[in-house]
Design a protein around this motif. Structure first.
Motif, PDB file in Angstrom:
ATOM      1  N   ASP A 290       0.812  -1.217   0.000  1.00 19.42           N
ATOM      2  CA  ASP A 290       0.000   0.000   0.000  1.00 19.42           C
ATOM      3  C   ASP A 290       0.849   1.273   0.000  1.00 19.42           C
ATOM      4  OD1 ASP A 290      -2.328  -1.462  -0.003  1.00 19.42           O
ATOM      5  OD2 ASP A 290      -2.489  -1.512   2.192  1.00 19.42           O
ATOM      6  N   ARG A 291       2.144   1.139   0.256  1.00 16.43           N
ATOM      7  CA  ARG A 291       3.035   2.298   0.265  1.00 16.43           C
ATOM      8  C   ARG A 291       4.033   2.250  -0.891  1.00 16.43           C
ATOM      9  NH1 ARG A 291       5.363   2.582   6.315  1.00 16.43           N
ATOM     10  NH2 ARG A 291       5.659   4.778   5.775  1.00 16.43           N
ATOM     11  N   SER A 300      -0.660  -8.563  -3.396  1.00 14.97           N
ATOM     12  CA  SER A 300      -1.591  -8.791  -2.296  1.00 14.97           C
ATOM     13  C   SER A 300      -1.917 -10.266  -2.093  1.00 14.97           C
ATOM     14  CB  SER A 300      -2.888  -8.011  -2.530  1.00 14.97           C
ATOM     15  OG  SER A 300      -3.540  -8.493  -3.691  1.00 14.97           O
TER      16      SER A 300
END
Length: 325
Positions: A290-291, A300
């Motif tokens: 997510d970063r 994921s």
């Protein structure tokens, strides 16, 4: 055989919203006479990992590992009495804040003598003489007078040297240093690092050094393990890590360091966007996705372990060339 072997270490803690997976599948080893630095931002599981190696995990923590061994001894099977015989004698630790780690009710001499007498059959006079010698060895002047002082009468740098003396007084094979320079100014930090280097060479120590400061890592480490969200995402010899960081998180950390001569005064410093994800509940895929500006839906679903060289291992679906592009 390595001095310390850790394979697939997991630490889970019960939480009102589920299980907190604080440390997830951590693996590394430490050889005799080398320094392994574990680096990562606050909350990534560095201290929990180091405490687990000495059987000091909180009671609420569930610790499991495929292997957790020290010089051929299986640490997973030790009883508390066996741990007491090992801690301080062959494995010792320098804790993060000496002001809260040193008992303020006892003199420096009493604290050092207690450690020595627990593991050696000696008189108090012999233990005091050994404590005084150890204080001199860590660079404390007027060692005999310091033995009669209390922790609050010493500066931060001297207290940290006392902690180092306490950790080394029984001549251990492995020293675990949990952010030992955090509360010290830059000059004292360098003095402590030089001291640890000298003691490592003199005593043949293996050192596990826990820190969040990549500047210290560059000066002190032989090998580096980078942790993020409870996992080791990259392991490499220190020169390879800085010359060719392979994991996006490692590159992001390095990009946050100001470079003398290149980072102009008043210039905007590097930063990693976003926040560390919650580790409560089921976990899957790469925690940094997510970063990360290179993340895809594949990140994921599962982890990908890659090897850039014999000693350089990282967890990412992409090579450094692919993410650079």
């Amino acid at each position: 055989m390595s001095l310390l072997n850790v394979e697939d270490l997991c630490i889970d803690i019960a939480h009102p919203r589920g299980t907190l997976h604080a440390v997830r599948g951590v693996s590394f080893h430490v050889e005799k006479g080398e320094t392994l630095c574990i680096v990562g931002e606050s909350g990534c599981g560095k201290s929990l990992t180091s405490h687990a190696l000495l059987g000091l995990s909180p009671k609420v923590a569930k610790v499991e590992a495929a292997e957790l061994s020290f010089d051929g001894t299986d640490l997973r099977r030790l009883k508390e009495r066996q741990w007491r015989g090992l801690r301080g004698l062959r494995m010792s630790m320098i804790f993060q804040d000496p002001m809260t780690s040193l008992n303020p009710s006892f003199t420096i001499g009493a604290l050092l003598q207690e450690v020595y007498l627990r593991h050696h059959k000696a008189s108090r006079a012999e233990a005091r003489a050994h404590a005084e010698e150890m204080l001199r060895k860590v660079g404390i002047a007027n060692a005999g007078e310091r033995l009669n002082q209390y922790p609050h009468q010493l500066s931060g740098g001297l207290r940290q040297r006392v902690m180092i003396a306490m950790g080394l007084i029984c001549g251990p094979d492995l020293l675990i240093a949990d952010e030992p320079t955090t509360a010290l100014d830059v000059n004292i930090q360098l003095q402590i690092l030089r001291l640890l280097q000298e003691l490592k060479q003199d005593m043949g120590l293996g050192i596990l050094f826990v820190t969040h400061d990549l500047g210290l890592v560059a000066r002190f480490a032989d090998r580096v393990a980078v942790m993020y969200a409870g996992r080791v995402v990259e392991t490499a010899p220190v020169q390879q890590l800085f010359e060719r960081p392979c994991h996006p998180y490692t590159r992001a950390l390095i990009n946050c360091i100001p470079v003398p001569g290149r980072t102009l005064p008043g210039a905007r410093l590097g930063a990693i966007p976003g926040v560390v994800p919650s580790l409560v509940g089921p976990q899957s895929g790469c925690a940094f996705r997510d970063r990360c500006t290179h993340a895809t839906p594949l990140c994921s679903t599962r982890l990908q372990r890659r090897r850039d060289s014999a000693e350089h291992v990282y967890e990412c679906h992409f090579t450094p060339e692919e993410t650079a592009a």
